[in-house]
Design an enzyme around this catalytic site. Structure first.
Site, PDB file in Angstrom:
ATOM      1  N   SER A 147     -15.477   4.668  81.521  1.00 53.69           N
ATOM      2  CA  SER A 147     -15.835   4.329  80.129  1.00 53.69           C
ATOM      3  C   SER A 147     -16.828   3.176  80.169  1.00 53.69           C
ATOM      4  CB  SER A 147     -14.579   3.892  79.372  1.00 53.69           C
ATOM      5  OG  SER A 147     -14.941   3.291  78.139  1.00 53.69           O
ATOM      6  N   TYR A 160      -7.152  -1.898  79.140  1.00 51.48           N
ATOM      7  CA  TYR A 160      -7.886  -0.647  79.401  1.00 51.48           C
ATOM      8  C   TYR A 160      -9.232  -0.959  80.064  1.00 51.48           C
ATOM      9  CZ  TYR A 160     -10.455   3.651  77.992  1.00 51.48           C
ATOM     10  OH  TYR A 160     -11.216   4.799  77.950  1.00 51.48           O
ATOM     11  N   LYS A 164     -10.347   0.407  83.646  1.00 52.07           N
ATOM     12  CA  LYS A 164     -11.549   1.237  83.849  1.00 52.07           C
ATOM     13  C   LYS A 164     -12.527   0.544  84.813  1.00 52.07           C
ATOM     14  CE  LYS A 164     -10.774   4.962  81.316  1.00 52.07           C
ATOM     15  NZ  LYS A 164     -10.595   6.285  81.940  1.00 52.07           N
TER      16      LYS A 164
HETATM   17  N1  LIG Z   1     -12.304   9.287  73.496  1.00 53.13           N
HETATM   18  C1  LIG Z   1     -13.069   8.241  73.785  1.00 53.13           C
HETATM   19  O1  LIG Z   1     -13.630   7.550  72.908  1.00 53.13           O
HETATM   20  C2  LIG Z   1     -13.337   7.888  75.223  1.00 53.13           C
HETATM   21  C3  LIG Z   1     -14.402   7.022  75.517  1.00 53.13           C
HETATM   22  C4  LIG Z   1     -14.656   6.695  76.846  1.00 53.13           C
HETATM   23  C5  LIG Z   1     -13.861   7.211  77.851  1.00 53.13           C
HETATM   24  N2  LIG Z   1     -12.816   8.029  77.513  1.00 53.13           N
HETATM   25  C6  LIG Z   1     -11.991   8.552  78.597  1.00 53.13           C
HETATM   26  O2  LIG Z   1     -12.051   9.963  78.560  1.00 53.13           O
HETATM   27  C7  LIG Z   1     -10.857  10.512  79.134  1.00 53.13           C
HETATM   28  C8  LIG Z   1     -10.281  11.584  78.225  1.00 53.13           C
HETATM   29  O3  LIG Z   1      -9.894  10.969  77.025  1.00 53.13           O
HETATM   30  P1  LIG Z   1      -9.670  11.764  75.664  1.00 53.13           P
HETATM   31  O4  LIG Z   1     -10.377  10.981  74.642  1.00 53.13           O
HETATM   32  O5  LIG Z   1      -9.960  13.201  75.823  1.00 53.13           O
HETATM   33  O6  LIG Z   1      -8.082  11.509  75.499  1.00 53.13           O
HETATM   34  P2  LIG Z   1      -6.946  12.318  74.707  1.00 53.13           P
HETATM   35  O7  LIG Z   1      -7.549  13.130  73.623  1.00 53.13           O
HETATM   36  O8  LIG Z   1      -5.916  11.314  74.372  1.00 53.13           O
HETATM   37  O9  LIG Z   1      -6.371  13.309  75.837  1.00 53.13           O
HETATM   38  C9  LIG Z   1      -5.669  12.782  76.921  1.00 53.13           C
HETATM   39  C10 LIG Z   1      -5.139  13.906  77.800  1.00 53.13           C
HETATM   40  O10 LIG Z   1      -4.486  13.307  78.927  1.00 53.13           O
HETATM   41  C11 LIG Z   1      -3.111  13.770  78.982  1.00 53.13           C
HETATM   42  N3  LIG Z   1      -2.347  12.634  79.519  1.00 53.13           N
HETATM   43  C12 LIG Z   1      -2.166  11.408  78.987  1.00 53.13           C
HETATM   44  N4  LIG Z   1      -1.437  10.624  79.796  1.00 53.13           N
HETATM   45  C13 LIG Z   1      -1.156  11.387  80.892  1.00 53.13           C
HETATM   46  C14 LIG Z   1      -0.453  11.162  82.101  1.00 53.13           C
HETATM   47  N5  LIG Z   1       0.131   9.975  82.366  1.00 53.13           N
HETATM   48  N6  LIG Z   1      -0.367  12.165  82.996  1.00 53.13           N
HETATM   49  C15 LIG Z   1      -0.930  13.367  82.754  1.00 53.13           C
HETATM   50  N7  LIG Z   1      -1.625  13.649  81.625  1.00 53.13           N
HETATM   51  C16 LIG Z   1      -1.726  12.668  80.715  1.00 53.13           C
HETATM   52  C17 LIG Z   1      -2.785  14.177  77.562  1.00 53.13           C
HETATM   53  O11 LIG Z   1      -1.758  15.161  77.505  1.00 53.13           O
HETATM   54  P3  LIG Z   1      -0.181  14.722  77.348  1.00 53.13           P
HETATM   55  O12 LIG Z   1      -0.149  13.762  76.196  1.00 53.13           O
HETATM   56  O13 LIG Z   1       0.551  15.984  77.125  1.00 53.13           O
HETATM   57  O14 LIG Z   1       0.160  14.075  78.650  1.00 53.13           O
HETATM   58  C18 LIG Z   1      -4.117  14.793  77.130  1.00 53.13           C
HETATM   59  O15 LIG Z   1      -4.259  16.100  77.655  1.00 53.13           O
HETATM   60  C19 LIG Z   1      -9.941   9.303  79.371  1.00 53.13           C
HETATM   61  O16 LIG Z   1     -10.029   8.875  80.711  1.00 53.13           O
HETATM   62  C20 LIG Z   1     -10.518   8.222  78.471  1.00 53.13           C
HETATM   63  O17 LIG Z   1     -10.224   6.932  78.924  1.00 53.13           O
HETATM   64  C21 LIG Z   1     -12.543   8.383  76.242  1.00 53.13           C
END
Ligand SMILES: NC(=O)c1ccc[n+]([C@@H]2O[C@H](COP(=O)([O-])OP(=O)(O)OC[C@H]3O[C@@H](n4cnc5c(N)ncnc54)[C@H](OP(=O)(O)O)[C@@H]3O)[C@@H](O)[C@H]2O)c1
Length: 254
Positions: A147, A160, A164
């Site tokens: 991120s 966080y 990261k």
């Molecule tokens: N969205 C943003 O603004 C943003 C920005 C920069 C970077 N990111 C990064 O992008 C990545 C994806 O984020 P997202 O926004 O798609 O998140 P999200 O919508 O919250 O999805 C998270 C996914 O991870 C699973 N998960 C969470 N904790 C887990 C664990 N301990 N073990 C296994 N699975 C787990 C969740 O399923 P369950 O709940 O069923 O486990 C879900 O499938 C992350 O690394 C995040 O830090 C996101």
């Protein structure tokens, strides 16, 4: 250069946290390029829903329940992948989470462990688990979803940000350690992406406007904005790219 470019036919790819958000978009795109895709997550109902949604779109993925922060569950995950597919070519460490909290005035000390374990230790555990299966193939690709928060402190997201930043350094460390195995390790660092994770921010219209104003391209990312860079890094086109953190942020960090 391999003329097949972004073709992933026959590759086995694990996308952690592939049951929604960015991970689901990556899983769909990789399957669309011919990969056998495995997703994992903590909650079986989320995995079942994702498998059904993707099936409706003509995409078949395998799903295994695993919490990436728990060594035993990670070990079982890789045993299941080996039993089903016999190998692993691509690992996308996509799992990430945050709980909004100030760092110093944190009400619950357990939050530090939870956020660091899920984001950083989880990325380490799955990378370590993937290496023996990639060594069997003689090559591999690890892509960590980092991120821009790794490089820019954000209120309420301090732990966080630290996690990261650790993911970025882990990317470089593993790139160096695994280069002899022809395993590349890179990261993708997005700005805010419209997913459930960031919903508290983008669902507030005035906050969204404020955030978009800090992004030269004038908007936050959609999951599909990030997918192309992940595909590139997982393909033969990126065979000589390792230890790199590719920013996908509409110019926010420029
Ligand atoms: N969205 C943003 O603004 C943003 C920005 C920069 C970077 N990111 C990064 O992008 C990545 C994806 O984020 P997202 O926004 O798609 O998140 P999200 O919508 O919250 O999805 C998270 C996914 O991870 C699973 N998960 C969470 N904790 C887990 C664990 N301990 N073990 C296994 N699975 C787990 C969740 O399923 P369950 O709940 O069923 O486990 C879900 O499938 C992350 O690394 C995040 O830090 C996101």
């Amino acid at each position: 250069m391999n003329e097949m470019g972004l073709d992933l036919t026959g590759k086995v790819a694990l996308v952690t946290g592939g049951s929604r958000g960015l991970g689901k978009a990556i899983a769909m795109a990789m399957a669309g390029k011919g990969a056998h895709v495995v997703i994992c997550g903590r909650k079986q109902e989320n995995l079942d829903q994702a498998v059904a949604d993707l099936h409706e779109k003509g995409v078949e993925v395998a799903a295994f329940r695993a919490n990436v922060g728990l060594p035993d569950e990670v070990a079982n995950l890789f045993q299941s992948i080996e039993a089903r597919f016999g190998k692993l070519d691509i690992l996308v460490n996509n799992v990430g989470m945050n709980i909004l909290t100030p760092s110093v005035a944190m009400a619950d000390d357990g939050l530090w462990d939870k956020i660091i374990t899920t984001n950083l230790k989880g990325t380490f555990l799955t990378s370590r688990g993937a290496v023996p299966l990639m060594r069997k193939v003689g090559r591999g690709k690890i892509i960590n979803i980092s991120s821009i928060a790794a490089r820019k402190a954000a209120m309420g997201m301090g732990i966080y940000c630290v996690a990261k930043a650790g993911v970025d350094m882990l990317t470089r460390v593993l790139a160096v350690e695994l280069a002899q195995d022809h395993i590349t390790v890179n990261a993708v660092a997005p700005c805010m992406v419209r997913t459930q994770f960031s919903q508290p921010f983008w669902s507030n219209e005035s906050l969204l406007k404020q955030i978009a104003a800090g992004i030269p391209m004038g908007r936050i990312a959609e999951p599909d904005d990030v997918v192309g860079t992940v595909l590139f890094l997982s393909s033969d086109l990126a065979d000589f790219v390792t230890g790199e953190i590719m920013t996908v942020d509409g110019g926010a960090m420029a």
